[in-house]
Design a protein around this motif. Structure first.
Motif, PDB file in Angstrom:
ATOM      1  N   ASN A  75       0.827  -1.209   0.000  1.00 51.45           N
ATOM      2  CA  ASN A  75       0.000   0.000   0.000  1.00 51.45           C
ATOM      3  C   ASN A  75       0.860   1.257   0.000  1.00 51.45           C
ATOM      4  O   ASN A  75       0.546   2.243  -0.685  1.00 51.45           O
ATOM      5  CB  ASN A  75      -0.926   0.011   1.217  1.00 51.45           C
ATOM      6  CG  ASN A  75      -2.025  -1.027   1.113  1.00 51.45           C
ATOM      7  OD1 ASN A  75      -2.417  -1.389   0.005  1.00 51.45           O
ATOM      8  ND2 ASN A  75      -2.513  -1.508   2.243  1.00 51.45           N
ATOM      9  N   TYR A  76       1.928   1.251   0.763  1.00 53.15           N
ATOM     10  CA  TYR A  76       2.819   2.408   0.828  1.00 53.15           C
ATOM     11  C   TYR A  76       3.411   2.695  -0.547  1.00 53.15           C
ATOM     12  O   TYR A  76       3.546   3.856  -0.952  1.00 53.15           O
ATOM     13  CB  TYR A  76       3.933   2.143   1.850  1.00 53.15           C
ATOM     14  CG  TYR A  76       4.950   3.257   1.945  1.00 53.15           C
ATOM     15  CD1 TYR A  76       4.718   4.361   2.766  1.00 53.15           C
ATOM     16  CD2 TYR A  76       6.124   3.204   1.200  1.00 53.15           C
ATOM     17  CE1 TYR A  76       5.649   5.389   2.845  1.00 53.15           C
ATOM     18  CE2 TYR A  76       7.060   4.237   1.275  1.00 53.15           C
ATOM     19  CZ  TYR A  76       6.813   5.325   2.097  1.00 53.15           C
ATOM     20  OH  TYR A  76       7.730   6.342   2.170  1.00 53.15           O
ATOM     21  N   PHE A  77       3.780   1.635  -1.260  1.00 49.89           N
ATOM     22  CA  PHE A  77       4.405   1.808  -2.575  1.00 49.89           C
ATOM     23  C   PHE A  77       3.377   1.851  -3.717  1.00 49.89           C
ATOM     24  O   PHE A  77       3.751   1.817  -4.883  1.00 49.89           O
ATOM     25  CB  PHE A  77       5.393   0.669  -2.844  1.00 49.89           C
ATOM     26  CG  PHE A  77       6.618   0.720  -1.979  1.00 49.89           C
ATOM     27  CD1 PHE A  77       7.650   1.598  -2.264  1.00 49.89           C
ATOM     28  CD2 PHE A  77       6.739  -0.091  -0.868  1.00 49.89           C
ATOM     29  CE1 PHE A  77       8.792   1.652  -1.466  1.00 49.89           C
ATOM     30  CE2 PHE A  77       7.873  -0.053  -0.062  1.00 49.89           C
ATOM     31  CZ  PHE A  77       8.901   0.828  -0.355  1.00 49.89           C
ATOM     32  N   SER A  78       2.079   1.916  -3.371  1.00 52.50           N
ATOM     33  CA  SER A  78       1.005   1.908  -4.386  1.00 52.50           C
ATOM     34  C   SER A  78       1.224   0.745  -5.359  1.00 52.50           C
ATOM     35  O   SER A  78       1.317   0.918  -6.583  1.00 52.50           O
ATOM     36  CB  SER A  78       0.975   3.249  -5.151  1.00 52.50           C
ATOM     37  OG  SER A  78       0.784   4.317  -4.274  1.00 52.50           O
ATOM     38  N   GLY A  79       1.295  -0.448  -4.771  1.00 53.26           N
ATOM     39  CA  GLY A  79       1.668  -1.640  -5.529  1.00 53.26           C
ATOM     40  C   GLY A  79       0.848  -1.893  -6.770  1.00 53.26           C
ATOM     41  O   GLY A  79       1.390  -2.134  -7.850  1.00 53.26           O
ATOM     42  N   TYR A  80      -0.474  -1.793  -6.652  1.00 53.48           N
ATOM     43  CA  TYR A  80      -1.316  -2.116  -7.810  1.00 53.48           C
ATOM     44  C   TYR A  80      -1.305  -1.009  -8.858  1.00 53.48           C
ATOM     45  O   TYR A  80      -1.608  -1.249 -10.022  1.00 53.48           O
ATOM     46  CB  TYR A  80      -2.744  -2.406  -7.356  1.00 53.48           C
ATOM     47  CG  TYR A  80      -2.874  -3.781  -6.728  1.00 53.48           C
ATOM     48  CD1 TYR A  80      -2.930  -4.927  -7.514  1.00 53.48           C
ATOM     49  CD2 TYR A  80      -2.885  -3.924  -5.345  1.00 53.48           C
ATOM     50  CE1 TYR A  80      -3.022  -6.178  -6.943  1.00 53.48           C
ATOM     51  CE2 TYR A  80      -2.978  -5.178  -4.763  1.00 53.48           C
ATOM     52  CZ  TYR A  80      -3.043  -6.304  -5.566  1.00 53.48           C
ATOM     53  OH  TYR A  80      -3.111  -7.539  -4.997  1.00 53.48           O
ATOM     54  N   GLN A  81      -0.949   0.226  -8.460  1.00 47.01           N
ATOM     55  CA  GLN A  81      -0.828   1.309  -9.426  1.00 47.01           C
ATOM     56  C   GLN A  81       0.568   1.313 -10.068  1.00 47.01           C
ATOM     57  O   GLN A  81       0.716   1.666 -11.236  1.00 47.01           O
ATOM     58  CB  GLN A  81      -1.076   2.670  -8.751  1.00 47.01           C
ATOM     59  CG  GLN A  81      -2.530   2.948  -8.395  1.00 47.01           C
ATOM     60  CD  GLN A  81      -3.008   2.117  -7.207  1.00 47.01           C
ATOM     61  OE1 GLN A  81      -2.273   1.961  -6.236  1.00 47.01           O
ATOM     62  NE2 GLN A  81      -4.214   1.574  -7.313  1.00 47.01           N
TER      63      GLN A  81
END
Length: 449
Positions: A75-81
């Motif tokens: 989530n911190y690294f905006s994984g899915y984006q």
């Protein structure tokens, strides 16, 4: 000038932290404003286990892995984006298993996850779980820090499920990487996957090969992967048999050169249809063609098998011929066949001998006996009616008796004697016949008196 002075200070502090392996909690945001710079600084601060290993404050690779995977997370690294960014973070910190599992959850990146996993697995750089029944990504109580284990076998089968039904050859390529793994039952994972693939697609010949009429084997797709293909085919045959696909199992056991198993299964199958009338595309017609093809090849080339199974097999083939003649109305020919088989007594003095001999027949032959008896009795009745209605003697070709009346009455008595022998035989058998068999035999015999 002041800005340059501040930058110099920040750089000096960062260099000091890198060289001295200190202040790991300091992120140096003034100069490490990109993920590449941040990772470089953190990796440079990592201390190996040999560096003052008793100091609990050491910044180790395990601590860095936990920081990035657990504290920050996708989530911190905006994984899915930004999937490739988070994947890069995990890969560069040696979290290969977590990186592969993450991109495998993104459908369009699953193929990349698989191929990265293949490279790492072949390089012995993946941690695998103790059992292939585990989830895709797991932790083990024996592991330290943020170590994860990747279920490589599950990842491969998850991927191949998308196309194995339409491109079995391609799926086979991936299954080959599982050749050194074991299933929960201790079987070779590659062989187990091949068995499942064959049963699901039913591409027996394309995947496993085929035995030609001259006995030579036409190679299948697995032949280029595995030296001992007989073990794979044998496993597929056992799985096929367990699922009740007996005709397919016969062909597979034949391919694996398990001749005795071929005969055993064919005997069971033939005994169920031997007495039926032949019809195009029926199971009997299909089995007859299969059995005669195998018999011809085994006679010409020899076969390793139990003598009892072999004798039963060839007897059932002869009984197929007998019932073919019977249902086609060739009564004389049918009676000739049954007499040559010497299965039934056609004279009262032979009854006891045939009863004793019957004890040695397999269950497959015994199961056919009621139909054989009824068919033979009907043949005798047909012979009796023909002889009764004709004005001249027209005896069965195997009969050599003579009589004062020119032979007709003697011939009728001869047929009655054969029918009586069958009744006696049925009554003396140490084998329970179906309830109506004896009654029908007696009814037919009565018609000849």
């Amino acid at each position: 000038m002041f800005v340059l002075f501040l930058l110099y200070c920040y750089l000096s502090r960062a260099v000091y932290c890198v060289i001295g392996h200190c202040d790991p909690d300091e992120n140096h945001p003034e100069i490490a404003d990109k993920i590449d710079d941040y990772l470089w600084l953190k990796l440079r601060q990592v201390q190996t286990d040999n560096d003052d290993q008793h100091n609990q404050d050491n910044f180790t690779l395990k601590k860095l892995q936990c920081l990035l995977y657990e504290d920050f997370g996708e989530n911190y690294f905006s994984g899915y984006q930004q999937p490739f960014l988070y994947f890069q973070v995990l890969i560069l910190t040696a979290q290969f298993e977590a990186a592969i599992e993450f991109i495998s959850r993104i459908d369009k990146l699953l193929c990349h996850a698989v191929h990265v996993a293949l490279v790492l697995y072949e390089s012995n750089m993946l941690l695998l779980p103790q059992t292939n029944q585990a989830q895709l990504l797991t932790t083990d109580s024996s592991d330290d820090g943020c170590m994860r284990r990747l279920n490589f076998a599950r990842l491969i089968t998850l991927y191949t499920r998308k196309f194995e039904s339409t491109d079995a050859r391609e799926a086979l390529q991936y299954f080959y990487f599982l050749r050194d793994l074991k299933t929960a039952q201790g079987e070779n994972f590659f062989m187990s996957c091949v068995s499942e693939l064959v049963l699901d697609t039913r591409e027996f010949e394309m995947l496993l090969g085929k035995i030609e009429r001259d006995g030579t084997k036409r190679p299948g797709a697995i032949d280029k992967f595995h030296g001992d293909t007989h073990k794979i085919i044998d496993l597929v045959a056992k799985d096929t048999e367990a699922k009740g696909l007996f005709e397919d199992a016969v062909r597979l056991y034949d391919l694996a050169k398990k001749h005795d198993k071929v005969l055993e299964l064919l005997n069971k199958l033939l005994s169920q249809v031997v007495s039926q009338a032949s019809s195009t595309q029926s199971s009997r017609d299909r089995l007859r063609s299969l059995a005669f093809g195998i018999a011809e090849r085994y006679r010409a080339q020899g076969a390793e098998g139990n003598l009892s199974n072999a004798s039963t097999f060839f007897l059932l083939l002869d009984l197929l011929t007998f019932f073919d003649c019977f249902h086609d109305g060739n009564m004389d020919e049918a009676l000739t066949v049954i007499k040559q088989l010497q299965l039934l007594p056609l004279a009262e003095n032979a009854v006891e001998t045939k009863v004793m001999a019957f004890r040695h027949y397999n269950d497959e032959v015994r199961r056919c006996l009621p139909d054989i008896l009824l068919a033979t009795m009907n043949i005798l009745h047909s012979q009796y009616k023909n002889a009764k209605t004709t004005t001249s003697q027209s005896p069965y070709s195997g009969w050599t008796g003579r009589g004062e009346d020119g032979g007709k009455e003697t011939y009728l008595n001869y047929i009655r004697g054969q029918a009586k022998a069958l009744i006696m035989f049925a009554g003396m058998l140490p084998y329970r016949l179906p309830g109506d068999t004896n009654a029908r035999l007696v009814q037919i015999e009565v018609l000849m008196n």
